[in-house]
Design an enzyme around this catalytic site. Structure first.
Site, PDB file in Angstrom:
ATOM      1  N   ASN A  94       6.397  -7.607  12.606  1.00  0.00           N
ATOM      2  CA  ASN A  94       6.784  -9.191  12.596  1.00  0.00           C
ATOM      3  C   ASN A  94       8.106  -9.151  12.373  1.00  0.00           C
ATOM      4  O   ASN A  94       8.599  -8.489  11.242  1.00  0.00           O
ATOM      5  CB  ASN A  94       5.993  -9.650  11.289  1.00  0.00           C
ATOM      6  CG  ASN A  94       6.405 -11.031  10.840  1.00  0.00           C
ATOM      7  OD1 ASN A  94       7.013 -11.715  11.707  1.00  0.00           O
ATOM      8  ND2 ASN A  94       5.931 -11.625   9.811  1.00  0.00           N
TER       9      ASN A  94
ATOM     10  N   LYS B 115      10.011 -11.528  11.732  1.00  0.00           N
ATOM     11  CA  LYS B 115      10.743 -12.681  10.955  1.00  0.00           C
ATOM     12  C   LYS B 115      11.771 -13.433  11.647  1.00  0.00           C
ATOM     13  O   LYS B 115      11.852 -13.218  13.011  1.00  0.00           O
ATOM     14  CB  LYS B 115      10.887 -12.254   9.423  1.00  0.00           C
ATOM     15  CG  LYS B 115       9.766 -11.496   8.962  1.00  0.00           C
ATOM     16  CD  LYS B 115       9.913 -11.416   7.484  1.00  0.00           C
ATOM     17  CE  LYS B 115       8.345 -10.356   7.186  1.00  0.00           C
ATOM     18  NZ  LYS B 115       8.300 -10.149   5.745  1.00  0.00           N
TER      19      LYS B 115
ATOM     20  N   HIS C 131       1.460 -16.587   7.250  1.00  0.00           N
ATOM     21  CA  HIS C 131       2.118 -15.744   6.712  1.00  0.00           C
ATOM     22  C   HIS C 131       2.424 -16.376   5.207  1.00  0.00           C
ATOM     23  O   HIS C 131       3.009 -17.434   5.173  1.00  0.00           O
ATOM     24  CB  HIS C 131       3.347 -15.374   7.547  1.00  0.00           C
ATOM     25  CG  HIS C 131       4.154 -14.030   6.860  1.00  0.00           C
ATOM     26  ND1 HIS C 131       4.920 -14.218   5.778  1.00  0.00           N
ATOM     27  CD2 HIS C 131       4.065 -12.838   7.230  1.00  0.00           C
ATOM     28  CE1 HIS C 131       5.353 -13.038   5.570  1.00  0.00           C
ATOM     29  NE2 HIS C 131       4.720 -12.125   6.297  1.00  0.00           N
TER      30      HIS C 131
ATOM     31  N   GLU D 227       5.476 -16.308   3.763  1.00  0.00           N
ATOM     32  CA  GLU D 227       6.528 -16.961   3.719  1.00  0.00           C
ATOM     33  C   GLU D 227       6.617 -18.275   4.159  1.00  0.00           C
ATOM     34  O   GLU D 227       7.105 -19.316   3.601  1.00  0.00           O
ATOM     35  CB  GLU D 227       7.695 -16.256   4.601  1.00  0.00           C
ATOM     36  CG  GLU D 227       8.246 -15.084   3.917  1.00  0.00           C
ATOM     37  CD  GLU D 227       8.510 -13.735   4.810  1.00  0.00           C
ATOM     38  OE1 GLU D 227       8.629 -13.907   5.900  1.00  0.00           O
ATOM     39  OE2 GLU D 227       8.301 -12.790   4.138  1.00  0.00           O
TER      40      GLU D 227
ATOM     41  N   GLU E 266      -1.633  -9.172   3.001  1.00  0.00           N
ATOM     42  CA  GLU E 266      -0.319  -8.760   2.660  1.00  0.00           C
ATOM     43  C   GLU E 266      -0.110  -9.467   1.077  1.00  0.00           C
ATOM     44  O   GLU E 266      -0.054 -10.694   1.036  1.00  0.00           O
ATOM     45  CB  GLU E 266       0.664  -9.658   3.412  1.00  0.00           C
ATOM     46  CG  GLU E 266       0.464  -9.187   5.020  1.00  0.00           C
ATOM     47  CD  GLU E 266       2.047  -9.452   5.551  1.00  0.00           C
ATOM     48  OE1 GLU E 266       2.361  -8.400   6.296  1.00  0.00           O
ATOM     49  OE2 GLU E 266       2.173 -10.493   5.511  1.00  0.00           O
TER      50      GLU E 266
ATOM     51  N   GLY F 295       8.270  -6.708   1.424  1.00  0.00           N
ATOM     52  CA  GLY F 295      10.050  -6.442   1.369  1.00  0.00           C
ATOM     53  C   GLY F 295      10.588  -6.105   0.147  1.00  0.00           C
ATOM     54  O   GLY F 295      11.714  -5.896  -0.300  1.00  0.00           O
TER      55      GLY F 295
ATOM     56  N   SER G  21       5.520  -3.666   2.644  1.00  0.00           N
ATOM     57  CA  SER G  21       6.548  -2.276   2.387  1.00  0.00           C
ATOM     58  C   SER G  21       5.776  -1.141   2.986  1.00  0.00           C
ATOM     59  O   SER G  21       5.804   0.043   2.630  1.00  0.00           O
ATOM     60  CB  SER G  21       6.585  -2.035   1.077  1.00  0.00           C
ATOM     61  OG  SER G  21       7.322  -3.155   0.265  1.00  0.00           O
TER      62      SER G  21
HETATM   63  P1  13P Z   1       7.789  -5.660   4.913  1.00  0.00           P
HETATM   64  O1  13P Z   1       7.308  -4.756   5.819  1.00  0.00           O
HETATM   65  O2  13P Z   1       9.179  -5.761   5.068  1.00  0.00           O
HETATM   66  O3  13P Z   1       7.392  -5.480   3.450  1.00  0.00           O
HETATM   67  O4  13P Z   1       7.179  -7.146   5.296  1.00  0.00           O
HETATM   68  C1  13P Z   1       5.898  -7.388   5.520  1.00  0.00           C
HETATM   69  C2  13P Z   1       5.555  -8.694   6.362  1.00  0.00           C
HETATM   70  O5  13P Z   1       5.609  -9.576   5.844  1.00  0.00           O
HETATM   71  C3  13P Z   1       5.037  -8.250   7.555  1.00  0.00           C
HETATM   72  O6  13P Z   1       4.488  -9.706   7.926  1.00  0.00           O
END
Ligand code: 13P
Length: 252
Positions: free
Chosen positions: A9, A11, A96, A98, A168, A174, A213
């Site tokens: 992903n 983003k 997601h 976010e 997640e 992150g 992560s």
């Molecule tokens: P990270 O792998 O950067 O922690 O992000 C995970 C994520 O949100 C994938 O959709």
């Protein structure tokens, strides 16, 4: 037997030029993964979707990061399933964290998007997960159960089989604070059990990913778990080096 799946992903990262160069550099590793029984997927920004799709092996899954549930109309800034289908995408990420946090994407709204995707033969990649506060308060299972029940309501077994779910935990995204394999497996198993309660014929087929992560040095330990069928990766999917290391960690 559920086939393992690695999805990146991206983003809000990468210009079209950067996407082109990733796709050029990645050809060998994509071919290696796809000929070794590992499914691959990428979810770039809308603007990179065509470029990515045109440069990807045909077996690679290509996802949008969001979609609207209506077919067309006065929804400024939105894109419909029909439009994704026109450029031969595989599906879209939905819910997601976010988008849940910054764009008020609720599980009920996700349900409308999931229905619209499935009606267009597209794959919903539905994300669920709890906040750090909810985790600390022991509310993980309650939160996940609600997200699963609301997000997957009013579907049927055949449709649900096609959905991919990603667990997640928000506190692990992150942050470098990845969930232990035990936590990840327990929650993914819980998700499968909840799906089984509503759609008994879909539970063994549905793929459940872990995200948060995930890096080359920990990806394998997740995918060795019984109920984890793959990974949804943010940061470590942005460079061909680390993407390639993850593929090798899973295959070699
Ligand atoms: P990270 O792998 O950067 O922690 O992000 C995970 C994520 O949100 C994938 O959709």
């Amino acid at each position: 037997m559920r086939k393992k799946l690695l999805v990146g992903n991206w983003k809000m990262n990468k210009t079209i030029k950067e996407c082109e160069s990733f796709m050029q550099d990645g050809q060998k590793i994509f071919a290696y993964a796809l000929t070794h029984n590992l499914d691959l997927g990428l979810a770039p920004t809308y603007l990179c979707l065509s470029t990515l799709k045109n440069n990807a092996p045909k077996e690679m899954l290509v996802f949008a990061q969001n979609v609207h549930y209506e077919t067309n109309g006065a929804y400024t800034g939105e894109v419909s399933c029909e439009m994704l289908k026109e450029i031969y995408l595989s599906g879209s990420i939905i819910g997601h964290s976010e988008r849940r946090t910054y764009d008020n994407e609720t599980s009920l709204k996700c349900n409308l998007k999931i229905k619209s995707l499935l009606n267009n033969d597209l794959i919903p990649l539905y994300c669920v997960g709890e906040t750090e506060k909810e985790f600390d308060e022991g509310l993980t299972y309650k939160v996940i159960e609600k997200q699963i029940k609301e997000g997957l309501q009013e579907l049927n077994d055949d449709k649900v089989k096609k959905i991919i779910i990603a667990y997640e935990p928000i506190w692990s995204i992150g942050t470098g604070k990845n969930a232990s394999t035990e936590i990840a497996e327990n929650v993914c198993k819980f998700i499968r059990d909840k799906v089984r309660e509503i759609y008994p014929l879909a539970a063994e087929e549905i793929r459940i990913l872990y995200g948060g992560s995930v890096k080359p040095n920990n990806i394998k330990s997740y995918l060795l778990q019984k109920d984890i069928d793959g990974a949804l990766v943010g940061g470590a999917s942005l460079k061909t080096d680390s993407f390639s290391q993850m593929v090798h960690a899973l295959i070699d």
